[in-house]
Write a protein that holds these residues in place. Structure first.
Motif, PDB file in Angstrom:
ATOM      1  N   MET A 152      -7.219   2.763  -0.452  1.00  0.00           N
ATOM      2  CA  MET A 152      -7.152   2.956  -1.899  1.00  0.00           C
ATOM      3  C   MET A 152      -8.233   2.155  -2.621  1.00  0.00           C
ATOM      4  SD  MET A 152      -3.175   3.579  -2.727  1.00  0.00           S
ATOM      5  CE  MET A 152      -3.698   4.578  -4.112  1.00  0.00           C
TER       6      MET A 152
ATOM      7  N   ARG B 221      -8.923   0.234  -6.331  1.00  0.00           N
ATOM      8  CA  ARG B 221      -7.653  -0.307  -6.822  1.00  0.00           C
ATOM      9  C   ARG B 221      -7.364  -1.674  -6.205  1.00  0.00           C
ATOM     10  NH1 ARG B 221      -3.541   4.342  -7.786  1.00  0.00           N
ATOM     11  NH2 ARG B 221      -4.974   4.605  -9.528  1.00  0.00           N
TER      12      ARG B 221
ATOM     13  N   VAL C 222      -1.779  -1.646  -5.910  1.00  0.00           N
ATOM     14  CA  VAL C 222      -1.330  -0.744  -4.845  1.00  0.00           C
ATOM     15  C   VAL C 222       0.080  -1.109  -4.405  1.00  0.00           C
ATOM     16  CG1 VAL C 222      -1.771   0.097  -2.512  1.00  0.00           C
ATOM     17  CG2 VAL C 222      -3.689  -0.332  -4.053  1.00  0.00           C
TER      18      VAL C 222
ATOM     19  N   GLU D  53       2.463   1.810  -5.722  1.00  0.00           N
ATOM     20  CA  GLU D  53       2.511   2.788  -4.640  1.00  0.00           C
ATOM     21  C   GLU D  53       3.554   2.395  -3.584  1.00  0.00           C
ATOM     22  OE1 GLU D  53       0.249   5.535  -4.328  1.00  0.00           O
ATOM     23  OE2 GLU D  53      -1.135   5.067  -5.965  1.00  0.00           O
TER      24      GLU D  53
ATOM     25  N   TYR E 154      -2.848   8.999  -8.039  1.00  0.00           N
ATOM     26  CA  TYR E 154      -1.824   8.249  -7.297  1.00  0.00           C
ATOM     27  C   TYR E 154      -1.595   8.998  -5.998  1.00  0.00           C
ATOM     28  CZ  TYR E 154      -0.950   5.220 -11.261  1.00  0.00           C
ATOM     29  OH  TYR E 154      -1.106   4.286 -12.267  1.00  0.00           O
TER      30      TYR E 154
ATOM     31  N   THR F  12      -7.476   7.844   1.439  1.00  0.00           N
ATOM     32  CA  THR F  12      -6.014   7.816   1.356  1.00  0.00           C
ATOM     33  C   THR F  12      -5.409   9.056   2.005  1.00  0.00           C
ATOM     34  OG1 THR F  12      -6.246   6.613  -0.742  1.00  0.00           O
ATOM     35  CG2 THR F  12      -4.055   7.465  -0.196  1.00  0.00           C
TER      36      THR F  12
END
Length: 235
Positions: free
Chosen positions: A56, A62, A67, A71, A124, A154
């Motif tokens: 990420m 990020r 994260v 996430e 996201y 990702t």
């Protein structure tokens, strides 16, 4: 025009999922919880966590804390919520039977829809791919995740995670761009979950209508910002 290989591969995935969906209808509460727990265990492994943080960082720049908070912790919280409620959600509810049907019994029985397609966005990429997957697992469905081509690191992480944890006939990741998405949308999914723009949402809705597939559309808007002379655009 799509290549024959891509078309055949995606059709084969779909057909294998259709077969598996029939078997998943009979899975128990414990079966589904075990699968959800495997996701938690995977994310709590420090090596796996670090790989996601790095992915990420590559895709979105990020920060580690963001994260973790937006996430990973959210996914673990979602799974905890599902585990607290799933037994109740799966319960068969007995209802009163009208006199016109005297001698019969009435129930509400929750059944899986079957095959789910999850199309997630770039902003996201982990959360909005894995959160709907958790609910699909809880409901006893198969799932194909199509992550965004704009968050490739990702997407590759998600693909590896799913490959490590699940039977490809039950849960699969299809990477790619517009061509792959179009091929997926040509198929008669039981349910399509999409997060993205209203413009693309209309395309998803139209494709779903061709097969009477139910949809969940989470459609965002613009997020305006002001950039002044102090911003370092090249950084």
């Amino acid at each position: 025009m799509p290549t024959t290989t891509k078309l055949q591969d995606i059709q084969n995935i779909f057909l294998s999922h259709k077969d598996t969906a029939v078997k998943l209808k009979r899975t128990s509460y414990k079966d589904r919880i075990k699968k959800l727990n495997s996701i938690v265990s995977y994310l709590q492994d420090k090596n796996n966590e670090q790989r996601l943080l790095e992915a990420m960082k590559i895709d979105l720049g990020r920060h580690t804390v963001e994260v973790l908070l937006s996430e990973i912790i959210v996914i673990i919280s979602v799974i905890k919520y599902i585990k607290r409620n799933l037994k109740e959600w799966m319960k068969i509810e007995r209802l009163a039977t009208p006199l016109s049907l005297l001698g019969a019994s009435s129930y509400i029985i929750k059944e899986p829809k079957g095959t789910a397609l999850i199309i997630s966005p770039w902003n996201y990429p982990f959360l909005l791919g894995i959160e709907p997957l958790c609910y699909a697992i809880a409901a006893g469905n198969t799932s194909v995740i199509k992550p965004s081509e704009y968050s490739r690191a990702t997407s590759a992480y998600i693909s590896k995670m799913i490959e490590d944890l699940f039977d490809p006939k039950e849960i699969t990741v299809v990477e790619g761009a517009i061509e792959e998405t179009k091929l997926l949308l040509d198929l008669p999914w039981s349910h399509i979950y999409f997060t993205g723009s209203p413009m693309v949402g209309k395309i998803i809705m139209k494709a779903a209508a061709e097969h009477l597939s139910s949809v969940t559309l989470e459609l965002g808007g613009k997020s305006p910002c002001i950039i002044d002379n102090s911003a370092n655009i090249t950084a």
